[in-house]
Design a protein around this motif. Structure first.
Motif, short mmCIF file in Angstrom:
data_model
loop_
_atom_site.label_atom_id
_atom_site.label_comp_id
_atom_site.label_asym_id
_atom_site.label_seq_id
_atom_site.Cartn_x
_atom_site.Cartn_y
_atom_site.Cartn_z
N UNK A 77 -56.17 -19.96 -45.82
CA UNK A 77 -56.32 -20.18 -47.19
C UNK A 77 -56.26 -18.82 -48.16
N UNK A 78 -56.59 -18.72 -49.75
CA UNK A 78 -56.66 -17.53 -50.40
C UNK A 78 -57.77 -17.59 -50.42
N UNK A 79 -58.19 -15.89 -50.16
CA UNK A 79 -59.35 -15.00 -50.30
C UNK A 79 -59.66 -14.56 -50.77
N UNK A 80 -60.18 -15.22 -52.46
CA UNK A 80 -61.09 -13.85 -53.61
C UNK A 80 -62.62 -13.96 -52.92
N UNK A 81 -62.05 -12.32 -52.44
CA UNK A 81 -63.52 -11.49 -52.43
C UNK A 81 -64.77 -11.47 -53.81
N UNK A 82 -66.17 -11.46 -53.60
CA UNK A 82 -66.71 -10.74 -54.98
C UNK A 82 -65.63 -11.70 -56.43
N UNK A 83 -65.67 -12.73 -56.96
CA UNK A 83 -64.32 -13.52 -57.64
C UNK A 83 -65.41 -13.33 -59.75
N UNK A 84 -66.17 -13.13 -59.00
CA UNK A 84 -67.28 -13.63 -60.62
C UNK A 84 -68.11 -12.11 -60.65
N UNK A 85 -67.57 -11.52 -61.62
CA UNK A 85 -68.47 -10.02 -61.77
C UNK A 85 -70.60 -10.26 -62.19
N UNK A 86 -69.91 -11.79 -62.60
CA UNK A 86 -71.64 -11.79 -62.99
C UNK A 86 -72.24 -12.68 -62.64
N UNK A 87 -71.84 -12.82 -60.92
CA UNK A 87 -72.47 -13.65 -59.56
C UNK A 87 -72.60 -13.28 -58.88
N UNK A 144 -74.35 -12.89 -56.49
CA UNK A 144 -74.13 -14.36 -55.38
C UNK A 144 -73.36 -14.95 -54.89
N UNK A 145 -72.42 -14.69 -55.88
CA UNK A 145 -71.23 -15.33 -55.34
C UNK A 145 -70.06 -14.05 -53.90
N UNK A 146 -69.95 -14.68 -53.58
CA UNK A 146 -69.28 -13.46 -52.20
C UNK A 146 -68.10 -13.54 -52.17
N UNK A 147 -67.58 -14.88 -51.85
CA UNK A 147 -65.98 -15.47 -51.55
C UNK A 147 -66.16 -16.36 -52.32
N UNK A 148 -63.96 -16.54 -52.35
CA UNK A 148 -64.46 -17.78 -52.74
C UNK A 148 -62.91 -17.91 -51.50
N UNK A 149 -62.71 -19.42 -51.06
CA UNK A 149 -61.47 -19.48 -50.28
C UNK A 149 -60.86 -20.70 -51.19
N UNK A 150 -59.87 -20.67 -51.17
CA UNK A 150 -58.76 -21.68 -52.57
C UNK A 150 -57.67 -21.71 -51.68
#
Length: 336
Positions: free
Chosen positions: A90-100, A102-108
């Motif tokens: 999986x590609x890990x995008x850490x803290x993908x949304x600067x405005x959110x 609480x969203x720490x990571x998204x695995x896509x």
């Protein structure tokens, strides 16, 4: 098989959403400060999102969220390893949304790869890993084991500084100072009492994992404000190694990465038969955290101190801490 014991068939395992859900469930084994388990997961058809849970942040002792992020980073690494063990990349995008925040990571962007044998071994380590606060045995940790643990931490972008004897003595004084400061803070005492009185709640520290009396050690352990029921025996920490997990930055991104490095090092230690006890009080108090930075000659920021040792084989260790159920931390409503 999931953390709750549910058997998953090979046909189900071929589905990305199922693999993501299984990885999120397996991540529930990750260590966290006071066993707060301050994470939640949302499974999407083609992605897995990791979020922090504000209600399980230690508002008094961790107002900046440093230890919360480290805890969530450990869960993120657990999920990554679980996917690799199932044969997924999986590609890990850490803290993908600067405005959110609480969203720490998204695995896509999941793709099929051969199952990683080392990841499979580490998943087994997740199931047996625990925190044993008893004094360690008189057997020193082999240098080769310390080297492997250090390499695992470094592989995840962290750094591990093994303290020499003089630095251990300074750590002991610093830990004592941190405990004295926290003992005088009523909010900190109340917070600790809350997280050590949550029997059957799925989080927190039960009496069975807390020492029945303070151990006679060079570096004092945390005073949890109440005695537990874990027999500590006559041992000491003279054969233990103490290490500082640190990095170049001191912000949310680096804290999350530090948690991933902590997980990698701890799972490697478990595979090698090395007991790990995190010491967080010394990083909770600003003054003692600065003292730790001085031990690093001011070139790094401390995230956590670790005691590494060989557990006393003559006495049974503590049980595992309680865990929230998968349904409480993994949202699969988007893929039902």
């Amino acid at each position: 098989m999931s953390r709750d014991g549910k058997v998953v068939t090979m046909s189900q395992e071929s589905q990305p959403a199922t693999a993501l859900a299984e990885a999120a469930a397996t991540a529930g084994h990750a260590p966290s400060v006071h066993n707060t388990q301050p994470w939640s997961w949302r499974v999407l058809p083609d992605a897995l999102e990791l979020r922090s849970v504000a209600d399980r942040q230690l508002a008094a002792s961790d107002p900046e969220g440093r230890l919360l992020a480290v805890s969530c980073g450990a869960a993120l690494h657990h999920a990554r390893v679980a996917l690799a063990a199932q044969g997924w990349r999986a590609v890990v995008r850490r803290r993908p949304d600067p405005d959110d925040s609480a969203l720490l990571a998204r695995l896509t962007d999941l793709s099929r790869v051969p199952a990683d044998p080392e990841a499979m071994r580490l998943v087994q380590c997740m199931r047996v890993r625990h925190t044993d606060r008893r004094p360690v045995s008189d057997e020193p940790v082999p240098i080769s084991a310390l080297d492997q643990i250090t390499r695992a931490v470094t592989g995840e972008g962290g750094r591990l500084h093994i303290l020499d004897r003089d630095q251990v003595l300074e750590l002991a004084a610093t830990a004592g100072q941190a405990h004295a400061v926290e003992a005088e803070d009523p909010e900190l005492r109340a917070e600790l009492a809350y997280w050590t009185s949550r029997a059957d709640a799925g989080t927190g520290l039960t009496a069975e994992v807390l020492p029945e009396q303070p151990a006679q050690t060079t570096v004092p352990g945390r005073d949890f404000g109440r005695p537990g029921s874990l027999p500590i025996g006559p041992g000491h920490d003279q054969a233990a190694a103490y290490a500082m997990l640190h990095g170049d930055e001191d912000g949310p991104d680096s804290w999350l990465r530090a948690g991933e490095a902590l997980s990698a090092g701890w799972l490697t230690a478990t595979r090698l038969g090395v007991s790990v006890v995190p010491l967080s009080a010394v990083v909770e108090v600003p003054g003692t955290r600065q003292t730790l930075r001085q031990l690093l000659s001011g070139i790094g920021f401390p995230y956590l101190v670790l005691r590494l040792g060989i557990a006393d084989p003559a006495h049974a260790g503590p049980p595992h801490t309680p865990r929230l159920t998968t349904a409480q931390v993994v949202d699969t409503s988007a893929v039902r």
